[in-house]
Write an enzyme that holds these catalytic residues in place. Sequence first.
Site, mmCIF file in Angstrom:
data_model
loop_
_atom_site.group_PDB
_atom_site.id
_atom_site.type_symbol
_atom_site.label_atom_id
_atom_site.label_comp_id
_atom_site.label_asym_id
_atom_site.label_seq_id
_atom_site.Cartn_x
_atom_site.Cartn_y
_atom_site.Cartn_z
ATOM 1 N N GLN A 29 -3.922 1.419 -7.759
ATOM 2 C CA GLN A 29 -2.732 1.568 -8.731
ATOM 3 C C GLN A 29 -2.737 0.810 -10.042
ATOM 4 O O GLN A 29 -2.268 1.128 -10.983
ATOM 5 C CB GLN A 29 -1.460 1.559 -8.125
ATOM 6 C CG GLN A 29 -1.262 2.500 -6.752
ATOM 7 C CD GLN A 29 0.062 2.258 -5.973
ATOM 8 O OE1 GLN A 29 0.047 1.051 -5.477
ATOM 9 N NE2 GLN A 29 0.792 3.077 -5.993
ATOM 10 N N TYR A 56 -8.974 -5.594 1.140
ATOM 11 C CA TYR A 56 -7.976 -4.854 0.272
ATOM 12 C C TYR A 56 -9.060 -4.333 -0.907
ATOM 13 O O TYR A 56 -9.609 -4.927 -1.882
ATOM 14 C CB TYR A 56 -6.974 -5.733 -0.435
ATOM 15 C CG TYR A 56 -5.927 -6.111 0.726
ATOM 16 C CD1 TYR A 56 -5.790 -5.601 1.807
ATOM 17 C CD2 TYR A 56 -5.036 -7.090 0.086
ATOM 18 C CE1 TYR A 56 -4.977 -6.237 2.829
ATOM 19 C CE2 TYR A 56 -4.169 -7.710 1.148
ATOM 20 C CZ TYR A 56 -4.057 -7.335 2.204
ATOM 21 O OH TYR A 56 -3.208 -7.632 3.282
ATOM 22 N N SER A 212 5.145 -6.064 4.347
ATOM 23 C CA SER A 212 5.868 -4.683 4.163
ATOM 24 C C SER A 212 7.308 -5.078 4.603
ATOM 25 O O SER A 212 8.006 -4.265 5.407
ATOM 26 C CB SER A 212 5.295 -3.851 5.295
ATOM 27 O OG SER A 212 4.045 -3.462 4.794
ATOM 28 N N ARG A 232 3.379 5.503 -2.914
ATOM 29 C CA ARG A 232 2.431 5.268 -1.966
ATOM 30 C C ARG A 232 2.103 6.490 -1.174
ATOM 31 O O ARG A 232 0.847 6.766 -0.749
ATOM 32 C CB ARG A 232 2.814 4.074 -0.812
ATOM 33 C CG ARG A 232 1.784 3.570 -0.058
ATOM 34 C CD ARG A 232 2.163 2.199 0.598
ATOM 35 N NE ARG A 232 2.073 0.932 -0.390
ATOM 36 C CZ ARG A 232 2.439 -0.218 -0.154
ATOM 37 N NH1 ARG A 232 2.636 -0.376 1.097
ATOM 38 N NH2 ARG A 232 2.198 -1.253 -1.095
ATOM 39 N N GLY A 288 5.538 -6.110 -2.257
ATOM 40 C CA GLY A 288 4.637 -5.343 -2.819
ATOM 41 C C GLY A 288 5.237 -4.528 -4.002
ATOM 42 O O GLY A 288 6.145 -4.219 -4.073
ATOM 43 N N GLU A 297 13.416 -5.801 -9.963
ATOM 44 C CA GLU A 297 14.650 -5.207 -8.939
ATOM 45 C C GLU A 297 14.683 -6.019 -7.764
ATOM 46 O O GLU A 297 15.505 -6.786 -7.408
ATOM 47 C CB GLU A 297 14.497 -3.684 -8.694
ATOM 48 C CG GLU A 297 15.262 -3.378 -7.782
ATOM 49 C CD GLU A 297 15.303 -1.941 -7.416
ATOM 50 O OE1 GLU A 297 14.346 -1.267 -8.168
ATOM 51 O OE2 GLU A 297 15.610 -1.447 -6.277
HETATM 52 P P1 NDP Z 1 6.351 -3.195 0.839
HETATM 53 O O1 NDP Z 1 6.874 -2.656 2.130
HETATM 54 O O2 NDP Z 1 7.628 -3.880 0.077
HETATM 55 O O3 NDP Z 1 6.150 -1.736 0.159
HETATM 56 C C1 NDP Z 1 5.792 -2.006 -1.337
HETATM 57 C C2 NDP Z 1 5.614 -0.610 -2.110
HETATM 58 O O4 NDP Z 1 7.164 0.021 -1.901
HETATM 59 C C3 NDP Z 1 5.366 -0.780 -3.437
HETATM 60 O O5 NDP Z 1 4.066 -0.872 -3.613
HETATM 61 C C4 NDP Z 1 5.775 0.381 -4.051
HETATM 62 O O6 NDP Z 1 5.043 1.602 -3.758
HETATM 63 C C5 NDP Z 1 7.366 0.582 -3.199
HETATM 64 N N1 NDP Z 1 8.330 -0.205 -3.841
HETATM 65 C C6 NDP Z 1 8.426 -1.530 -3.920
HETATM 66 N N2 NDP Z 1 9.679 -1.898 -4.581
HETATM 67 C C7 NDP Z 1 10.198 -0.668 -4.765
HETATM 68 C C8 NDP Z 1 11.429 -0.358 -5.398
HETATM 69 N N3 NDP Z 1 12.162 -1.135 -5.736
HETATM 70 N N4 NDP Z 1 11.562 0.932 -5.906
HETATM 71 C C9 NDP Z 1 10.866 1.801 -5.292
HETATM 72 N N5 NDP Z 1 9.673 1.626 -4.853
HETATM 73 C C10 NDP Z 1 9.346 0.434 -4.372
HETATM 74 O O7 NDP Z 1 5.462 -4.083 0.902
HETATM 75 P P2 NDP Z 1 3.790 -3.912 1.163
HETATM 76 O O8 NDP Z 1 3.621 -2.880 2.244
HETATM 77 O O9 NDP Z 1 3.102 -3.668 0.008
HETATM 78 O O10 NDP Z 1 3.238 -5.194 1.734
HETATM 79 C C11 NDP Z 1 3.490 -6.519 0.779
HETATM 80 C C12 NDP Z 1 2.255 -7.426 1.057
HETATM 81 O O11 NDP Z 1 2.123 -7.826 2.315
HETATM 82 C C13 NDP Z 1 0.827 -6.703 0.905
HETATM 83 O O12 NDP Z 1 0.599 -6.470 -0.470
HETATM 84 C C14 NDP Z 1 -0.115 -7.611 1.375
HETATM 85 O O13 NDP Z 1 -0.286 -8.975 0.642
HETATM 86 C C15 NDP Z 1 0.772 -7.955 2.750
HETATM 87 N N6 NDP Z 1 0.334 -7.220 3.694
HETATM 88 C C16 NDP Z 1 -0.350 -7.706 5.042
HETATM 89 C C17 NDP Z 1 -0.995 -7.009 5.850
HETATM 90 C C18 NDP Z 1 -1.414 -7.843 7.006
HETATM 91 O O14 NDP Z 1 -2.120 -7.181 8.058
HETATM 92 N N7 NDP Z 1 -1.539 -9.038 7.044
HETATM 93 C C19 NDP Z 1 -0.587 -5.756 6.125
HETATM 94 C C20 NDP Z 1 0.286 -5.213 4.814
HETATM 95 C C21 NDP Z 1 0.492 -5.745 3.682
HETATM 96 P P3 NDP Z 1 4.931 2.759 -4.562
HETATM 97 O O15 NDP Z 1 5.549 2.492 -5.855
HETATM 98 O O16 NDP Z 1 3.422 3.149 -4.548
HETATM 99 O O17 NDP Z 1 5.598 3.705 -3.834
#
Ligand code: NDP
Length: 330
Positions: A29, A56, A212, A232, A288, A297
């Site tokens: 992205q 990743y 997450s 996503r 994320g 935000e």
């Molecule tokens: P989140 O559950 O917070 O999801 C983040 C996603 O939600 C964004 O990329 C965006 O996606 C959407 N989003 C975030 N904020 C907002 C908002 N204010 N309004 C609307 N949409 C929003 O976290 P992630 O799943 O991304 O996980 C965070 C981090 O954790 C990862 O980057 C990674 O570093 C780590 N991780 C580790 C794992 C492991 O196995 N150890 C597994 C997964 C993650 P969009 O805009 O595309 O819809």
Amino acid sequence: MDMEYRRLGRAGIKISVLSLGSWVTFHHQLSVDAAVKLMQTAYEAGVNFFDNAEVYALGKSEEIMGAALKELGWRRSSYLISTKFYWGLHDGPNERNTLNRKRLIEGIDGSLRRLGLDYVDLIFCHRPDPNTSIEETAHAMHDIIQSGRAIYWGVSEWSADEIRAAWSICDKYGWHKPVTEQPQYNLFHRERVEREYARLYEDIGLGATIWSPLASGLLTGKYLEGIPEGSRGALPGYEWLRDSLTDQQKLEKVRQLIPIARELDCSLAQLAIAWCVRNPHVSTVILGASRVEQLRENLQALKVVPKLTPDVLERIDQIVSGGSLAEGED
Ligand code: NDP
């Protein structure tokens, strides 16, 4: 709102309670320019930890973060970078889904090259590997640290027994011990952090860099009317997330959280993130974001934490788990 810094479990370093990860977003992205803006926004708000993994975008996420760090030119001692190993980048009996010594020792060099760094601050075993002894893996992590290519090590989604076994082996041989877990933790996924690891925080000083916090965006409310374009849930390659993002039972709970967010004068995303921060065992909540506005935000969630009174927390519990934790689980 000032950033809060917490000890990473018993380790001496302090980590910002909100941090930034690159899963899904970097490469799929966000380009280098967009990553620079996102990381700069986080850093200016006091974020000092940026999470990554070899797998990743198959190494591209590390390349983008490396290019961004080069452009940003921050003092190396002012930030923490992680990477993780398990799934690997190539097929082959010793390269896929493994924590064998050869893979780990070779893996770290590739990650450092892509990140353009001499060392990372944290290396994680991204999942447990039932086919390699914990002793071999722990010894390799210790050796990587001894060689100066990482500072601390941790594990991600290991069982409490596996974590304790790794810690005890390291204790026995005087090796560097795992200092943190990286578990999923959010309003819909609580069991591990709240129950399974409960003893480990005290016994071995385990830190928790949780992932997450928004359940991939589900807890923002953006999926209440279906999967929006550009989210996503609409990305090719992430179809496996769609069942969870359109789960009607979960969506109904998200809907019921709206009045609480309104009362606390915050967004659903801020409420969900603040709820993670309010757990003192959480060292950092890895955010994320696919856009700078989302990050801005989400960083404001810290303002909401003091508003989470016992009464508010009880009402949230009633909604997500009907008062019982187990029922609210994934
Ligand atoms: P989140 O559950 O917070 O999801 C983040 C996603 O939600 C964004 O990329 C965006 O996606 C959407 N989003 C975030 N904020 C907002 C908002 N204010 N309004 C609307 N949409 C929003 O976290 P992630 O799943 O991304 O996980 C965070 C981090 O954790 C990862 O980057 C990674 O570093 C780590 N991780 C580790 C794992 C492991 O196995 N150890 C597994 C997964 C993650 P969009 O805009 O595309 O819809």
